[in-house]
Scaffold this motif. Structure first.
Motif: not given
Lengths: 116, 116
Positions: A34, A36, A38, A43-44, A46, A88, A90, A104-109, A112, B32, B34, B36, B43-44, B104, B107-108
């Motif tokens: 994904y 994103y 920000q 918010g984020l 997509l 930003f 992501l 369940t998503q896992y984000f990178g660093p 910017r 579901y 979550m 963060y 990153g989150p 997903l 929220g803000q």
């Protein structure tokens, strides 16, 4: 364990210049990927998601494009940056397959990007 | 009306306080949930996730879901300065809503500062 990398960490580009941001994931196969954005105080959003090599879906029409040349590599590009592209960025991954773990998503660093 | 509403704060508390962070949602398909944590310019990071109504505890963190009220909370006990960050709630339909990717809704984010 899985690790997600993004580069560059910071980028300042003039309006009208091209863009290439890269994301790679280690320690997993066939992930969903994904992109994103920000914006400050928001918010984020997509931008793109991919469920496999060469399979890209866009969530928001914009000045950006994405590609997935390899299973664990995701690239965000633009031919000509706009001021509004600043933000930003992501990259995230989730297990593929559509089951519960896909949620369940896992984000990178993050990267910017400032467009001047 | 946004699908997910989260008070942006900022929220400032003294060290040792109990912190309550909240989100409301309107889409009854969300199953579901979550939380963060996002440090400044990072990153989150996934803190907790839960599928069911009720409480889920992990150390100083407790996630609470009330599906009948469409309301979720994150409680932080004995808050520390290192907890200072932006906290994002996120949610999705179960099993990716029948799709092959995790969509997903975020929220803000609530900005939390814990001062010594």
């Amino acid at each position: 364990s899985q690790t997600i990398h993004q580069w560059p960490a910071t980028l300042v580009q003039p309006v009208g210049s091209p863009l290439s941001l890269e994301c790679t994931v280690e320690g997993t196969s066939n992930p969903n990927l994904y992109w994103y954005r920000q914006a400050a105080g928001r918010g984020l959003q997509l931008l793109f998601y991919s469920v496999g090599i060469g399979q890209i879906s866009s969530e928001v029409p914009q000045n950006l494009s994405a590609s997935r040349p390899q299973d664990r590599q995701f690239i965000l590009s633009s031919k000509k940056l706009l001021l509004s592209d600043s933000g930003f960025y992501l990259c995230a991954w989730s297990p593929g397959g559509g089951g519960p773990s896909t949620d369940t998503q896992y984000f990178g660093p993050g990267t910017r990007l400032t467009v001047l | 009306q946004k699908e997910v509403e989260q008070d942006p704060g900022p929220l400032s508390v003294p060290e040792g306080a109990i912190v309550s962070l909240n989100c409301t949602y309107s889409n009854s398909a969300f199953q579901y949930f979550m939380w963060y944590r996002q440090y400044s310019r990072k990153g989150p990071e996934l803190l907790m996730y839960t599928y069911s109504s009720g409480n889920k505890e992990d150390g100083r963190f407790t996630a609470q879901v009330d599906k009948s009220s469409k309301y979720i909370s994150l409680f932080i006990r004995d808050s520390q300065p290192s907890d200072s960050a932006t906290y994002l709630c996120a949610m999705s339909p179960l099993n990716a809503g029948g799709t092959s990717y995790g969509k997903l809704t975020f929220g803000q984010g609530t900005i939390l500062t814990v001062h010594p």
